[in-house]
Design an enzyme around this catalytic site. Structure first.
Site, PDB file in Angstrom:
ATOM      1  N   CYS A 108      -1.163  -3.354   7.767  1.00 42.37           N
ATOM      2  CA  CYS A 108      -2.375  -3.864   7.087  1.00 42.37           C
ATOM      3  C   CYS A 108      -3.630  -3.152   7.567  1.00 42.37           C
ATOM      4  CB  CYS A 108      -2.537  -5.372   7.297  1.00 42.37           C
ATOM      5  SG  CYS A 108      -1.204  -6.376   6.617  1.00 42.37           S
ATOM      6  N   ARG A 109      -4.179  -3.578   8.706  1.00 51.64           N
ATOM      7  CA  ARG A 109      -5.525  -3.134   9.101  1.00 51.64           C
ATOM      8  C   ARG A 109      -5.598  -1.650   9.456  1.00 51.64           C
ATOM      9  NH1 ARG A 109      -5.895  -7.618  13.601  1.00 51.64           N
ATOM     10  NH2 ARG A 109      -3.715  -6.965  13.612  1.00 51.64           N
ATOM     11  N   SER A 110      -4.727  -1.160  10.338  1.00 52.89           N
ATOM     12  CA  SER A 110      -4.890   0.249  10.755  1.00 52.89           C
ATOM     13  C   SER A 110      -4.535   1.248   9.649  1.00 52.89           C
ATOM     14  CB  SER A 110      -4.148   0.549  12.062  1.00 52.89           C
ATOM     15  OG  SER A 110      -2.759   0.429  11.927  1.00 52.89           O
ATOM     16  N   ASN A 121       0.704  -2.135  12.013  1.00 53.98           N
ATOM     17  CA  ASN A 121       0.524  -0.866  11.271  1.00 53.98           C
ATOM     18  C   ASN A 121       0.978  -0.978   9.808  1.00 53.98           C
ATOM     19  OD1 ASN A 121       1.670   2.594  11.405  1.00 53.98           O
ATOM     20  ND2 ASN A 121      -0.402   1.878  11.125  1.00 53.98           N
ATOM     21  N   ASP A 150      -8.513 -10.283  10.233  1.00 58.73           N
ATOM     22  CA  ASP A 150      -7.059 -10.108  10.181  1.00 58.73           C
ATOM     23  C   ASP A 150      -6.520 -10.830   8.947  1.00 58.73           C
ATOM     24  OD1 ASP A 150      -4.340 -10.030  10.503  1.00 58.73           O
ATOM     25  OD2 ASP A 150      -4.353 -10.719  12.586  1.00 58.73           O
ATOM     26  N   CYS A 198      -3.377  -1.137  15.171  1.00 57.80           N
ATOM     27  CA  CYS A 198      -3.361  -2.602  15.046  1.00 57.80           C
ATOM     28  C   CYS A 198      -1.993  -3.108  15.491  1.00 57.80           C
ATOM     29  CB  CYS A 198      -3.707  -3.053  13.626  1.00 57.80           C
ATOM     30  SG  CYS A 198      -2.508  -2.558  12.357  1.00 57.80           S
TER      31      CYS A 198
HETATM   32  P1  4NP Z   1      -1.545  -5.591  10.921  1.00 56.12           P
HETATM   33  O1  4NP Z   1      -1.014  -6.976  10.338  1.00 56.12           O
HETATM   34  O2  4NP Z   1      -1.463  -5.692  12.435  1.00 56.12           O
HETATM   35  O3  4NP Z   1      -2.941  -5.521  10.424  1.00 56.12           O
HETATM   36  O4  4NP Z   1      -0.647  -4.501  10.357  1.00 56.12           O
HETATM   37  C1  4NP Z   1       0.102  -7.633  10.832  1.00 56.12           C
HETATM   38  C2  4NP Z   1       1.366  -7.182  10.499  1.00 56.12           C
HETATM   39  C3  4NP Z   1       2.486  -7.847  10.982  1.00 56.12           C
HETATM   40  C4  4NP Z   1       2.335  -8.944  11.798  1.00 56.12           C
HETATM   41  C5  4NP Z   1       1.065  -9.400  12.132  1.00 56.12           C
HETATM   42  C6  4NP Z   1      -0.051  -8.728  11.651  1.00 56.12           C
HETATM   43  N1  4NP Z   1       3.454  -9.632  12.270  1.00 56.12           N
HETATM   44  O5  4NP Z   1       3.290 -10.682  12.924  1.00 56.12           O
HETATM   45  O6  4NP Z   1       4.594  -9.171  12.049  1.00 56.12           O
END
Ligand code: 4NP
Length: 151
Positions: A13-15, A11, A123, A8
């Protein structure tokens, strides 16, 4: 041994939810020796950070610990280290194609591709809705495990 990488943007939250859910599902199915599972980010934004606390809480509700997992970024070498690489949404696929320099062995998929409702994983970064993400993660990972276990 089937090697799976979940990817994702950050790294955190989702992945990692996919990585930790899938490791637990594989363990529950008695298949730990058949699968190797990791997760990583397309961006460098969250490098070294632990799983985002609300994602940790959602995993813990289901008896899954996120302790010890920290964010890392994909590298070009990951393309040969894994058999299947699952992004969460199209923007992850585009970033991976750029970093890997293409997908000559057709390894890249999206998490929900093998479910009856392909599309983007919810998301939680802007919505705070970690339950919606959990439902997508569990459905997508269950479908992947079914398909790869049948192959
Ligand atoms: P992830 O979530 O891609 O599911 O780990 C996010 C983590 C950080 C950010 C966006 C989404 N960010 O903009 O820093």
């Amino acid at each position: 041994m089937t090697r799976i990488l979940f990817v994702c943007l950050g790294n955190i939250c989702r992945s990692p939810m996919c990585e930790l859910y899938m490791k637990d599902a594989v363990e529950r199915a008695g298949l730990s020796d058949r699968f190797y599972i990791e997760s990583a980010a397309t961006s460098s934004e969250e490098l070294g950070n632990p799983v985002y606390p609300p994602a940790q809480r959602k995993l813990r509700e289901h008896g899954i610990s996120a302790l010890g997992k920290t964010a890392r970024q994909i590298t070009k070498a990951d393309y040969s280290r894994f058999d299947y690489i699952f992004g969460m949404e199209e923007s992850n696929r585009r970033s991976m194609l750029r970093i890997f320099g293409g997908d000559p062995e057709d390894k890249i998929r999206l998490l929900l591709d093998w479910t009856p409702r392909p599309g983007a994983v919810a998301d939680p970064w802007y919505t705070g809705d970690f339950e919606a993400t959990w439902l997508d993660v569990s459905e997508g990972c269950d479908a992947i495990l079914r398909k790869l276990n049948d192959d």
